[in-house]
Design a protein around this motif. Structure first.
Motif, PDB file in Angstrom:
ATOM      1  N   ARG A  58      -0.564 -16.827 -11.564  1.00 17.46           N
ATOM      2  CA  ARG A  58       0.407 -18.127 -11.504  1.00 17.46           C
ATOM      3  C   ARG A  58       1.508 -17.795 -11.281  1.00 17.46           C
ATOM      4  NH1 ARG A  58      -0.570 -18.854 -17.056  1.00 17.46           N
ATOM      5  NH2 ARG A  58      -2.085 -19.507 -16.579  1.00 17.46           N
ATOM      6  N   GLY A  59       1.794 -19.095 -10.051  1.00 19.25           N
ATOM      7  CA  GLY A  59       2.963 -18.457  -9.453  1.00 19.25           C
ATOM      8  C   GLY A  59       3.357 -18.064  -8.198  1.00 19.25           C
ATOM      9  N   LEU A  60       2.509 -17.585  -8.089  1.00 16.68           N
ATOM     10  CA  LEU A  60       2.032 -17.189  -6.092  1.00 16.68           C
ATOM     11  C   LEU A  60       2.313 -17.371  -5.512  1.00 16.68           C
ATOM     12  CD1 LEU A  60       1.937 -14.873  -8.260  1.00 16.68           C
ATOM     13  CD2 LEU A  60       0.033 -13.905  -6.430  1.00 16.68           C
ATOM     14  N   PRO A  61       2.996 -18.057  -4.445  1.00 22.26           N
ATOM     15  CA  PRO A  61       2.477 -19.529  -3.305  1.00 22.26           C
ATOM     16  C   PRO A  61       1.330 -19.482  -3.028  1.00 22.26           C
ATOM     17  CG  PRO A  61       4.585 -18.011  -2.637  1.00 22.26           C
ATOM     18  CD  PRO A  61       3.753 -16.864  -4.113  1.00 22.26           C
ATOM     19  N   ASP A  62       0.603 -20.341  -2.176  1.00 18.11           N
ATOM     20  CA  ASP A  62      -0.649 -19.783  -1.980  1.00 18.11           C
ATOM     21  C   ASP A  62      -1.002 -19.360  -0.451  1.00 18.11           C
ATOM     22  OD1 ASP A  62      -1.314 -22.348  -3.475  1.00 18.11           O
ATOM     23  OD2 ASP A  62      -1.162 -23.652  -2.596  1.00 18.11           O
ATOM     24  N   GLU A  63       0.058 -19.342   0.176  1.00 17.27           N
ATOM     25  CA  GLU A  63       0.140 -18.501   1.184  1.00 17.27           C
ATOM     26  C   GLU A  63       0.229 -17.106   0.969  1.00 17.27           C
ATOM     27  OE1 GLU A  63       0.126 -19.374   4.779  1.00 17.27           O
ATOM     28  OE2 GLU A  63       0.031 -21.712   4.091  1.00 17.27           O
ATOM     29  N   ALA A  64       0.224 -16.617  -0.006  1.00 14.67           N
ATOM     30  CA  ALA A  64      -0.156 -15.087  -0.713  1.00 14.67           C
ATOM     31  C   ALA A  64      -1.556 -15.075  -1.200  1.00 14.67           C
ATOM     32  CB  ALA A  64       0.671 -15.110  -1.689  1.00 14.67           C
ATOM     33  N   LEU A  65      -1.774 -16.206  -1.830  1.00 15.66           N
ATOM     34  CA  LEU A  65      -3.195 -16.145  -2.238  1.00 15.66           C
ATOM     35  C   LEU A  65      -4.479 -15.993  -1.315  1.00 15.66           C
ATOM     36  CD1 LEU A  65      -2.757 -18.425  -5.302  1.00 15.66           C
ATOM     37  CD2 LEU A  65      -2.945 -15.684  -5.392  1.00 15.66           C
ATOM     38  N   LYS A  66      -4.110 -16.495  -0.235  1.00 16.17           N
ATOM     39  CA  LYS A  66      -4.667 -16.631   1.274  1.00 16.17           C
ATOM     40  C   LYS A  66      -4.727 -15.281   1.228  1.00 16.17           C
ATOM     41  CE  LYS A  66      -3.530 -21.066   2.485  1.00 16.17           C
ATOM     42  NZ  LYS A  66      -3.620 -22.031   2.890  1.00 16.17           N
ATOM     43  N   ALA A  67      -3.772 -14.377   2.041  1.00 16.78           N
ATOM     44  CA  ALA A  67      -4.131 -14.066   2.666  1.00 16.78           C
ATOM     45  C   ALA A  67      -4.378 -12.360   2.010  1.00 16.78           C
ATOM     46  CB  ALA A  67      -2.109 -13.974   2.896  1.00 16.78           C
ATOM     47  N   PHE A  68      -4.447 -12.736   0.844  1.00 17.63           N
ATOM     48  CA  PHE A  68      -5.617 -11.060   0.353  1.00 17.63           C
ATOM     49  C   PHE A  68      -7.013 -10.956   0.940  1.00 17.63           C
ATOM     50  CE2 PHE A  68      -1.848 -12.191  -3.027  1.00 17.63           C
ATOM     51  CZ  PHE A  68      -1.796 -10.541  -3.021  1.00 17.63           C
ATOM     52  N   PRO A  69      -6.775 -10.170   1.507  1.00 10.64           N
ATOM     53  CA  PRO A  69      -8.060  -9.732   1.266  1.00 10.64           C
ATOM     54  C   PRO A  69      -9.526  -9.100   0.251  1.00 10.64           C
ATOM     55  CG  PRO A  69      -7.059  -7.527   1.754  1.00 10.64           C
ATOM     56  CD  PRO A  69      -5.693  -8.442   1.420  1.00 10.64           C
ATOM     57  N   THR A  70     -10.336  -9.519   1.176  1.00 10.59           N
ATOM     58  CA  THR A  70     -11.233  -8.919  -1.129  1.00 10.59           C
ATOM     59  C   THR A  70     -11.407  -7.522  -0.732  1.00 10.59           C
ATOM     60  OG1 THR A  70     -13.226  -9.285   0.397  1.00 10.59           O
ATOM     61  CG2 THR A  70     -12.377 -10.892  -0.408  1.00 10.59           C
ATOM     62  N   VAL A  71     -11.645  -7.250  -2.871  1.00  9.54           N
ATOM     63  CA  VAL A  71     -12.179  -6.393  -2.809  1.00  9.54           C
ATOM     64  C   VAL A  71     -12.878  -5.526  -2.163  1.00  9.54           C
ATOM     65  CG1 VAL A  71     -12.998  -4.293  -4.827  1.00  9.54           C
ATOM     66  CG2 VAL A  71     -10.937  -6.392  -5.396  1.00  9.54           C
ATOM     67  N   GLU A  72     -14.346  -6.263  -1.776  1.00 10.46           N
ATOM     68  CA  GLU A  72     -15.129  -6.376  -1.524  1.00 10.46           C
ATOM     69  C   GLU A  72     -14.877  -6.035   0.032  1.00 10.46           C
ATOM     70  OE1 GLU A  72     -15.482  -8.146  -4.927  1.00 10.46           O
ATOM     71  OE2 GLU A  72     -14.796  -8.418  -3.199  1.00 10.46           O
ATOM     72  N   GLU A  73     -14.321  -6.839   0.478  1.00 13.40           N
ATOM     73  CA  GLU A  73     -13.603  -5.947   2.677  1.00 13.40           C
ATOM     74  C   GLU A  73     -13.653  -4.968   2.183  1.00 13.40           C
ATOM     75  OE1 GLU A  73     -12.058  -8.222   6.538  1.00 13.40           O
ATOM     76  OE2 GLU A  73     -11.688  -9.031   4.538  1.00 13.40           O
ATOM     77  N   ILE A  74     -12.581  -4.180   1.770  1.00 13.63           N
ATOM     78  CA  ILE A  74     -11.440  -3.610   2.122  1.00 13.63           C
ATOM     79  C   ILE A  74     -12.250  -2.004   0.993  1.00 13.63           C
ATOM     80  CG2 ILE A  74      -9.951  -1.866   0.788  1.00 13.63           C
ATOM     81  CD1 ILE A  74      -8.531  -3.953   0.378  1.00 13.63           C
ATOM     82  N   MET A  75     -12.939  -2.251   0.190  1.00 13.17           N
ATOM     83  CA  MET A  75     -14.518  -1.351   0.164  1.00 13.17           C
ATOM     84  C   MET A  75     -15.388  -0.884   1.417  1.00 13.17           C
ATOM     85  SD  MET A  75     -13.498  -0.243  -2.806  1.00 13.17           S
ATOM     86  CE  MET A  75     -14.767   0.986  -3.120  1.00 13.17           C
ATOM     87  N   ALA A  76     -15.504  -2.159   2.192  1.00 16.00           N
ATOM     88  CA  ALA A  76     -16.971  -2.252   3.174  1.00 16.00           C
ATOM     89  C   ALA A  76     -16.334  -1.184   4.620  1.00 16.00           C
ATOM     90  CB  ALA A  76     -17.424  -3.464   3.165  1.00 16.00           C
ATOM     91  N   LYS A  77     -14.940  -1.767   4.461  1.00 12.24           N
ATOM     92  CA  LYS A  77     -14.059  -1.485   5.636  1.00 12.24           C
ATOM     93  C   LYS A  77     -12.935  -0.236   6.030  1.00 12.24           C
ATOM     94  CE  LYS A  77     -14.928  -5.928   7.924  1.00 12.24           C
ATOM     95  NZ  LYS A  77     -13.954  -6.663   8.264  1.00 12.24           N
ATOM     96  N   ARG A  78     -12.962   0.317   4.500  1.00  9.42           N
ATOM     97  CA  ARG A  78     -11.711   1.349   4.407  1.00  9.42           C
ATOM     98  C   ARG A  78     -10.297   1.285   4.890  1.00  9.42           C
ATOM     99  NH1 ARG A  78     -13.966   5.718   2.343  1.00  9.42           N
ATOM    100  NH2 ARG A  78     -11.367   6.645   3.448  1.00  9.42           N
ATOM    101  N   LEU A  79     -10.381  -0.300   5.992  1.00  8.64           N
ATOM    102  CA  LEU A  79      -8.974  -0.372   6.348  1.00  8.64           C
ATOM    103  C   LEU A  79      -8.912  -1.504   6.427  1.00  8.64           C
ATOM    104  CD1 LEU A  79      -6.495   1.254   7.650  1.00  8.64           C
ATOM    105  CD2 LEU A  79      -7.144   0.035  10.120  1.00  8.64           C
ATOM    106  N   VAL A  80      -8.020  -2.685   6.452  1.00 10.57           N
ATOM    107  CA  VAL A  80      -8.580  -4.397   7.272  1.00 10.57           C
ATOM    108  C   VAL A  80      -7.371  -4.135   7.550  1.00 10.57           C
ATOM    109  CG1 VAL A  80      -8.638  -6.809   6.059  1.00 10.57           C
ATOM    110  CG2 VAL A  80     -10.454  -5.028   4.879  1.00 10.57           C
ATOM    111  N   ARG A  81      -7.394  -5.220   9.289  1.00 12.22           N
ATOM    112  CA  ARG A  81      -6.203  -5.639   9.581  1.00 12.22           C
ATOM    113  C   ARG A  81      -5.755  -7.210   9.360  1.00 12.22           C
ATOM    114  NH1 ARG A  81      -4.258  -0.808  11.526  1.00 12.22           N
ATOM    115  NH2 ARG A  81      -5.412  -0.290  12.644  1.00 12.22           N
ATOM    116  N   GLN A  82      -4.708  -7.432   9.766  1.00  8.23           N
ATOM    117  CA  GLN A  82      -4.114  -8.847   9.722  1.00  8.23           C
ATOM    118  C   GLN A  82      -5.560  -9.736  10.661  1.00  8.23           C
ATOM    119  OE1 GLN A  82      -1.958 -10.502   7.887  1.00  8.23           O
ATOM    120  NE2 GLN A  82      -1.789 -12.318   8.606  1.00  8.23           N
TER     121      GLN A  82
END
Length: 175
Positions: A150-174
């Motif tokens: 609640r209250g977070l900008p749409d651009e911010a919400l869309k930018a977060f990498p998923t937990v699953e992606e981070i767990m699989a790759k250990r490092l996620v770049r923009q």
């Protein structure tokens, strides 16, 4: 005492083996660097990496490498401007305040879980990041709470990498 070549080689091999073992033990103490970056014209700003998996007790250092902008690293936490809680409940909040170019700020993460953070002046542009410490709980915590978004900008919400992606790759770049 006479030292033979075989003894010297044996000592050298033992030393290398000891160093390689201690290297694994020290990994949790290594500092992870997250760069605050942006285009020269200011049209795009970001954290690099945007997602990272670390071990409990590991330190993260943010450094502003954007010569034209100041940035912050600020935890999503009610202590920071009344923002929703998007870090583990028992974790400490942080706010770097404004970092000028080449300035840095560090936090040591001890509690397991998912930590979301943002840049105060650039959150609306999607300058956010996610750190996972250890193994996050499969269910529970702030991630299932609707109020956490609640209250977070749409651009911010869309930018977060998923937990699953981070767990699989250990490092996620923009992207």
């Amino acid at each position: 005492m006479t030292v033979v070549r075989r003894d010297v080689l044996g000592l050298g091999g033992g030393l290398l083996a000891a160093l390689s073992l201690s290297r694994r033990d020290v990994w949790a103490e290594e500092v992870v660097e997250i760069r605050m970056q942006g285009r020269a014209d200011g049209s795009h700003v970001w954290f690099d990496p945007i997602g990272v998996l670390i071990k409990p007790g590991q330190m993260v250092r943010w450094i502003n490498l954007n010569p034209g902008n100041s940035h912050t690293t600020t935890a999503y936490h009610p202590a920071n401007f009344g923002r929703p809680l998007r870090v583990p409940e028992t974790a400490k909040s942080w706010d770097s305040d404004y970092l000028l170019p080449d300035e840095s700020f560090s936090v040591t993460f001890t509690e397991q879980g998912v930590y979301d953070y943002y840049c105060v002046p650039h959150e609306h542009a999607g300058m956010v990041g996610r750190i996972i410490v250890g193994k996050p709980e499969a269910h529970g915590g702030w991630m299932e709470q609707v109020a956490a978004s609640r209250g977070l900008p749409d651009e911010a919400l869309k930018a977060f990498p998923t937990v699953e992606e981070i767990m699989a790759k250990r490092l996620v770049r923009q992207a």
